[in-house]
Design a protein around this motif. Sequence first.
Motif, PDB file in Angstrom:
ATOM      1  N   GLU A   1      -2.461   5.284  -6.884  1.00  0.00           N
ATOM      2  CA  GLU A   1      -1.992   6.425  -6.101  1.00  0.00           C
ATOM      3  C   GLU A   1      -0.652   6.126  -5.468  1.00  0.00           C
ATOM      4  OE1 GLU A   1      -4.939   7.747  -3.282  1.00  0.00           O
ATOM      5  OE2 GLU A   1      -6.476   7.498  -4.844  1.00  0.00           O
TER       6      GLU A   1
ATOM      7  N   ARG B   1       4.182   4.497  -0.600  1.00  0.00           N
ATOM      8  CA  ARG B   1       2.957   3.720  -0.421  1.00  0.00           C
ATOM      9  C   ARG B   1       2.117   3.786  -1.698  1.00  0.00           C
ATOM     10  NH1 ARG B   1       3.197   2.568   5.041  1.00  0.00           N
ATOM     11  NH2 ARG B   1       4.171   4.217   6.281  1.00  0.00           N
TER      12      ARG B   1
ATOM     13  N   ALA C   1      -1.298   2.492  -3.930  1.00  0.00           N
ATOM     14  CA  ALA C   1      -2.674   2.030  -3.734  1.00  0.00           C
ATOM     15  C   ALA C   1      -3.364   1.915  -5.089  1.00  0.00           C
ATOM     16  CB  ALA C   1      -3.429   3.000  -2.835  1.00  0.00           C
ATOM     17  N   GLY C   2      -4.037   0.789  -5.304  1.00  0.00           N
ATOM     18  CA  GLY C   2      -4.754   0.583  -6.558  1.00  0.00           C
ATOM     19  C   GLY C   2      -4.206  -0.609  -7.323  1.00  0.00           C
ATOM     20  N   ARG C   3      -4.383  -0.604  -8.648  1.00  0.00           N
ATOM     21  CA  ARG C   3      -3.893  -1.694  -9.501  1.00  0.00           C
ATOM     22  C   ARG C   3      -2.576  -1.280 -10.142  1.00  0.00           C
ATOM     23  NH1 ARG C   3      -7.240  -5.669 -11.516  1.00  0.00           N
ATOM     24  NH2 ARG C   3      -6.241  -5.589 -13.548  1.00  0.00           N
TER      25      ARG C   3
ATOM     26  N   ASP D   1       5.353   0.022   0.145  1.00  0.00           N
ATOM     27  CA  ASP D   1       4.179  -0.550   0.795  1.00  0.00           C
ATOM     28  C   ASP D   1       3.156  -0.965  -0.270  1.00  0.00           C
ATOM     29  OD1 ASP D   1       1.956  -1.155   2.234  1.00  0.00           O
ATOM     30  OD2 ASP D   1       1.750   0.799   3.231  1.00  0.00           O
TER      31      ASP D   1
ATOM     32  N   SER E   1       0.442  -2.900   0.575  1.00  0.00           N
ATOM     33  CA  SER E   1      -0.730  -3.454   1.266  1.00  0.00           C
ATOM     34  C   SER E   1      -2.052  -2.987   0.655  1.00  0.00           C
ATOM     35  CB  SER E   1      -0.675  -3.135   2.756  1.00  0.00           C
ATOM     36  OG  SER E   1      -0.592  -1.735   2.941  1.00  0.00           O
ATOM     37  N   SER E   2      -2.040  -1.866  -0.085  1.00  0.00           N
ATOM     38  CA  SER E   2      -3.282  -1.413  -0.720  1.00  0.00           C
ATOM     39  C   SER E   2      -3.268  -1.651  -2.229  1.00  0.00           C
ATOM     40  CB  SER E   2      -3.496   0.073  -0.445  1.00  0.00           C
ATOM     41  OG  SER E   2      -3.590   0.294   0.929  1.00  0.00           O
ATOM     42  N   VAL E   3      -2.399  -2.564  -2.674  1.00  0.00           N
ATOM     43  CA  VAL E   3      -2.323  -2.865  -4.112  1.00  0.00           C
ATOM     44  C   VAL E   3      -3.025  -4.194  -4.364  1.00  0.00           C
ATOM     45  CG1 VAL E   3      -0.765  -3.424  -6.018  1.00  0.00           C
ATOM     46  CG2 VAL E   3      -0.236  -1.526  -4.487  1.00  0.00           C
ATOM     47  N   SER E   4      -4.047  -4.168  -5.233  1.00  0.00           N
ATOM     48  CA  SER E   4      -4.867  -5.357  -5.451  1.00  0.00           C
ATOM     49  C   SER E   4      -4.323  -6.256  -6.562  1.00  0.00           C
ATOM     50  CB  SER E   4      -6.292  -4.934  -5.793  1.00  0.00           C
ATOM     51  OG  SER E   4      -6.276  -4.052  -6.899  1.00  0.00           O
TER      52      SER E   4
ATOM     53  N   ARG F   1      -0.328  -8.561  -0.780  1.00  0.00           N
ATOM     54  CA  ARG F   1      -1.495  -9.397  -0.503  1.00  0.00           C
ATOM     55  C   ARG F   1      -1.241 -10.810  -1.053  1.00  0.00           C
ATOM     56  NH1 ARG F   1      -6.600  -5.496  -2.105  1.00  0.00           N
ATOM     57  NH2 ARG F   1      -6.060  -3.754  -0.751  1.00  0.00           N
TER      58      ARG F   1
ATOM     59  N   ASP G   1       5.693  -7.284   6.725  1.00  0.00           N
ATOM     60  CA  ASP G   1       5.088  -6.027   7.159  1.00  0.00           C
ATOM     61  C   ASP G   1       6.152  -4.935   7.297  1.00  0.00           C
ATOM     62  OD1 ASP G   1       6.448  -6.616   9.504  1.00  0.00           O
ATOM     63  OD2 ASP G   1       4.693  -7.606  10.361  1.00  0.00           O
TER      64      ASP G   1
END
Lengths: 113, 402
Positions: free
Chosen positions: A2, A15, A17-19, A46, A48-51, A81, A102
């Motif tokens: 996302e 931002r 998010a995901g892989r 950003d 921070s929500s990426v694995s 991360r 950050d």
Amino acid sequence: MELTVEDLGHGCCLRLAGRLDSPGVDVVETRFLAAANQGRGAVLVDLSSVSFVSSMGIRMLIAAAKTLHARNLRLVVFGARPLVRELFDTVALDQILPLAADESEALQMAARP
Amino acid sequence: MRGAGRFTLAGADPTIGTVNESPAPDDDASAGDRTVIRAQPRAPRLERQGWVHQLVVVEGAEPGRRFPLGAEALRVGRKPPSDIVVAEAEVSGRHCEVLVEAGHDSLVVTDLQSTNGTFVDGVRVQGRARLREGGLLQVGRLVLRHDHKPPQEVQASEELDRDLDKAGRYVQSLLPLPLHSGPVLTDWVLVPSARLGGDALGYQALDDHRFATWLIDVAGHGTGAAMHTVSVLNVLRQRALPGVDFARPEQVLARLNAMFQMDQHGGLYFTLWYGVHDRRRRCLDFACAGHHAGYLVDPQRQACKALHTRNLMIGAMPGARFAADQVEVEPGSRLYLFSDGAFDIATRDGRAFGLQDLLGLLLQPDTEGVGEAERLHRAVRGIARPGPFDDDFTVLVTTYEP
């Protein structure tokens, strides 16, 4: 995967998010590059929500950074991360784009002349 | 076959509901025709007349081979008269059957009380199970995917398959044969995740005492990545870098970086591990460009040492500087190079498998009669979830003989 685009006035924050692997890049790349090149200011990314980030993910970040660089603008990545950070370190990504811990550090880096 | 390969609108029968008495706004009233409104509008049912069910080998002896399904059940087992013969000890003589069920898009898999089980999408079949379109059927180490397509699409994909096979064979032909004798031995496995991959490897003697080894990983896979891989591979094979001393890794990397900037090469970059072993000086000069470490394992297999230099990938930035390093090599040591596809693995049980797990495998003993690269490939394959790897899997093992 996302992508949320946040307007920061003169610049923007993207931002993710995901892989951020091949399928993930396929989903967001067009919007990501378009959003990164739309504004007239620095772009913060950003993670921070990426694995996970694959080589295609790195390629997308480099492509955006290069286009911005050509317009004298900066792309700053923050919030990676530990595993992603380790990968960025292995490939010496900091030599091509600034990596911040950050969001506040990223804002400072983006503001630097 | 009538209507073969065409969508037939089975629901297009004129079951008319009520007729709209007042003309619809978009109607030309003078034309006298009116929009007929269905009492209960319903989507037409698409019947896939003439579509072909196939089982495609995803993993096994002949990846890409297709087995069409007809009216009869397709039999899978270790011996004839099975239609698909899987010559593996853990596969039963008559293992399972696959059948097309009229009126359904999925297939029916029946396990014939096999000893080690039949798996559909990773779940052991108890009696019978449905195999949906795109689902995976696993028997022993053979993995088949269920394709359901119109005949003209099957024909087109067969033609494309043949072309990709040819291209794949060309890329394979550029890779060197394993060296089974001499002062340096090599052994490798390269399994592209798609028909064409972005990984490649190579080695060659620079003179009577120096031996160069490299592994390339182009970002992404598929045709674009493979074409880029071929040009890089040919430059290295032919040593076509003017003014470069191929015994100096930092020079090789810097020249390749000048030659393959991503802006001029379809936005593609690649990572590279390049090293030169010197038998006289018993050392290895090496450099990585955006690549993770190579690993040197001593002859006693006590420990593995990471060989890494921190450099950008090739093509990311013009004028990037590249640092090299040197390590002492005890005769009999082995150098392991691999792509990240060899350790970024999705496992059967959803557990994360990573670099540390692969490194653990390096120190395990040889398997009699199996090459070292193949031993690692089998070990990872056994842990990974069924189906093709997400990324190209490449392992190159170089042994510096005493």
